[in-house]
Design a protein around this motif. Structure first.
Motif, short mmCIF file in Angstrom:
data_model
loop_
_atom_site.label_atom_id
_atom_site.label_comp_id
_atom_site.label_asym_id
_atom_site.label_seq_id
_atom_site.Cartn_x
_atom_site.Cartn_y
_atom_site.Cartn_z
N MET A 98 0.86 -1.19 0.00
CA MET A 98 0.00 0.00 0.00
C MET A 98 0.89 1.24 0.00
O MET A 98 1.04 1.93 1.00
CB MET A 98 -0.89 -0.01 1.25
CG MET A 98 -2.10 0.89 1.17
SD MET A 98 -2.95 1.01 2.75
CE MET A 98 -4.12 -0.33 2.64
N ALA A 99 1.51 1.50 -1.15
CA ALA A 99 2.44 2.63 -1.23
C ALA A 99 1.65 3.93 -1.23
O ALA A 99 0.89 4.22 -2.15
CB ALA A 99 3.28 2.52 -2.48
N THR A 100 1.81 4.72 -0.19
CA THR A 100 1.01 5.94 -0.03
C THR A 100 1.78 7.21 -0.43
O THR A 100 1.19 8.25 -0.63
CB THR A 100 0.58 6.13 1.44
OG1 THR A 100 1.78 6.27 2.23
CG2 THR A 100 -0.25 4.96 1.95
N TYR A 101 3.10 7.08 -0.48
CA TYR A 101 3.97 8.23 -0.77
C TYR A 101 3.73 9.41 0.17
O TYR A 101 3.95 10.56 -0.16
CB TYR A 101 3.86 8.67 -2.24
CG TYR A 101 4.27 7.55 -3.15
CD1 TYR A 101 5.62 7.28 -3.37
CD2 TYR A 101 3.31 6.74 -3.77
CE1 TYR A 101 6.01 6.21 -4.18
CE2 TYR A 101 3.68 5.68 -4.58
CZ TYR A 101 5.03 5.41 -4.78
OH TYR A 101 5.41 4.38 -5.57
N ARG A 102 3.28 9.09 1.38
CA ARG A 102 3.21 10.14 2.38
C ARG A 102 4.63 10.49 2.81
O ARG A 102 5.53 9.65 2.71
CB ARG A 102 2.44 9.64 3.61
CG ARG A 102 0.94 9.49 3.41
CD ARG A 102 0.43 8.65 4.55
NE ARG A 102 -1.03 8.53 4.59
CZ ARG A 102 -1.64 7.55 5.25
NH1 ARG A 102 -0.93 6.63 5.89
NH2 ARG A 102 -2.95 7.50 5.29
N ALA A 103 4.82 11.71 3.31
CA ALA A 103 6.13 12.08 3.85
C ALA A 103 6.18 11.65 5.31
O ALA A 103 5.45 12.18 6.15
CB ALA A 103 6.35 13.57 3.72
N LEU A 104 7.00 10.64 5.61
CA LEU A 104 7.06 10.10 6.97
C LEU A 104 8.07 10.88 7.82
O LEU A 104 9.21 11.08 7.40
CB LEU A 104 7.49 8.63 6.93
CG LEU A 104 6.67 7.69 6.06
CD1 LEU A 104 7.15 6.25 6.25
CD2 LEU A 104 5.18 7.80 6.38
#
Ligand code: GDP
Ligand code: MN
Length: 306
Positions: free
Chosen positions: A222-228
């Motif tokens: 589930m690649a969300t590409y949120r900035a962690l």
């Protein structure tokens, strides 16, 4: 006989400031606890915030592991509150036992983090956090510090350092120490992936989900590409511990919250709320109430390594 006295509290007199010691502000430290770690307790004792202003609240599961942790916790509490030095003693301590049915099975790190176990697990955690919050938040509470029981390294000035930022919700960055077999020495890696800034990809994923589906962070499927926030410390060399970033999702490992945020009704949804649950759903609910979450990428606490 006289009628019982009525307790009046003027919430306007309960300050919530960036200098909480000077204002004598009461802090509630809340910890859901499945296992007892000595490092966690030792760090509580080392907190330099005046202990007479600190109330501790715990919730432990009713299973074998939870029973063992309760016994150990009570032993430590007795030592600190009865026979230990006066300055170490906390204002009050509340222990709750979870009465949900069925209790969560105790799980090791690998099992806990499996994607198919996440929804039920995080939903049960949300209920545990809410039970703890709603039974302990008092009229004189200024701040709530959520601190997980497996945070075994945290600075003595944790409360003051986080409060200094005067933010409604502010998260420290949770790392984990491990032995790096390539470098043949101790190293550290990011642990808590629930502190993040939202992305168009995650929004897009959510828009196509069914009403009961949730977005999860930290899974390749589930690649969300949120900035962690977990991956942010390296950006500037990690020197400025007070560097702030805005967040859309938060974790509960070490999170300071102004009590007014919870008083407004922000809690931990045990159901999908904007496709988010538990602490991440909490950040979203706070935002809908007008409270923006923040994080300190370079301010680190450390999670136990199982
Ligand atoms: P993780 O680090 O994200 O894998 O999550 P943990 O399993 O460490 O859970 C977060 C916090 O909740 C820790 O302080 C745990 O000790 C505690 N915890 C875990 N499971 C339960 C449970 O079933 N009931 C309660 N009350 N606390 C729990
Ligand atoms: Mn943990």
């Amino acid at each position: 006989s006289k009628p019982p006295p009525v307790a009046h509290y003027n919430l306007n007199n309960v300050t919530i400031t960036s200098n909480p010691i000077e204002h004598g502000e009461n802090i509630l430290i809340l910890t859901p606890m499945a296992r007892f770690y000595q490092g966690y307790w030792d760090n509580l004792l080392k907190l330099s915030y005046p202990h007479e202003l600190i109330t501790l609240g715990f919730i432990l599961p009713k299973n074998k592991e939870g029973n063992a942790a309760t016994t150990e916790l009570q032993k430590q509490i007795a030592r600190t509150q009865k026979s230990g030095p006066e300055k170490d003693r906390f204002k009050s301590i509340i222990i709750l036992r979870q009465d949900f049915d069925p209790p969560l099975p105790s799980q090791d790190e690998g099992e806990r983090h499996k994607m198919q176990n996440q929804k039920a697990r995080r939903s049960a955690m949300a209920k545990a956090r809410n039970s703890l919050l709603f039974t302990t938040l008092g009229p004189s509470t200024s701040w709530v510090l959520w601190l997980d029981a497996d945070i075994i390294e945290s600075p003595p000035t944790l409360i003051q350092d986080l409060a200094l930022h005067d933010k409604p919700l502010i998260a420290a960055n949770c790392f984990q120490r491990y032995f790096n077999t390539e470098k043949k020495k101790m190293d550290e890696r990011p642990y808590d992936f629930n502190n993040w800034q939202d992305s168009p990809t995650a929004q897009e994923l959510a828009s196509k989900m069914g009403p009961d589906d949730i977005l999860l962070e930290g899974y390749a499927d589930m690649a969300t590409y949120r900035a962690l926030m977990a991956y942010m410390p390296t950006i500037d060399g990690g020197t400025d511990i007070h560097q702030e970033v805005p967040l859309d999702g938060v974790g509960g490992t070490a999170l300071l919250v102004k009590a007014d945020v919870h008083r407004d009704g922000a809690m931990f949804p045990a159901f999908p709320f904007y496709h988010l649950i538990e602490t991440e759903g909490f950040a979203k609910m706070a935002k809908r109430l007008g409270w923006q979450a923040s994080g300190l990428p370079n301010y680190k606490v450390y999670h136990y390594n199982e």
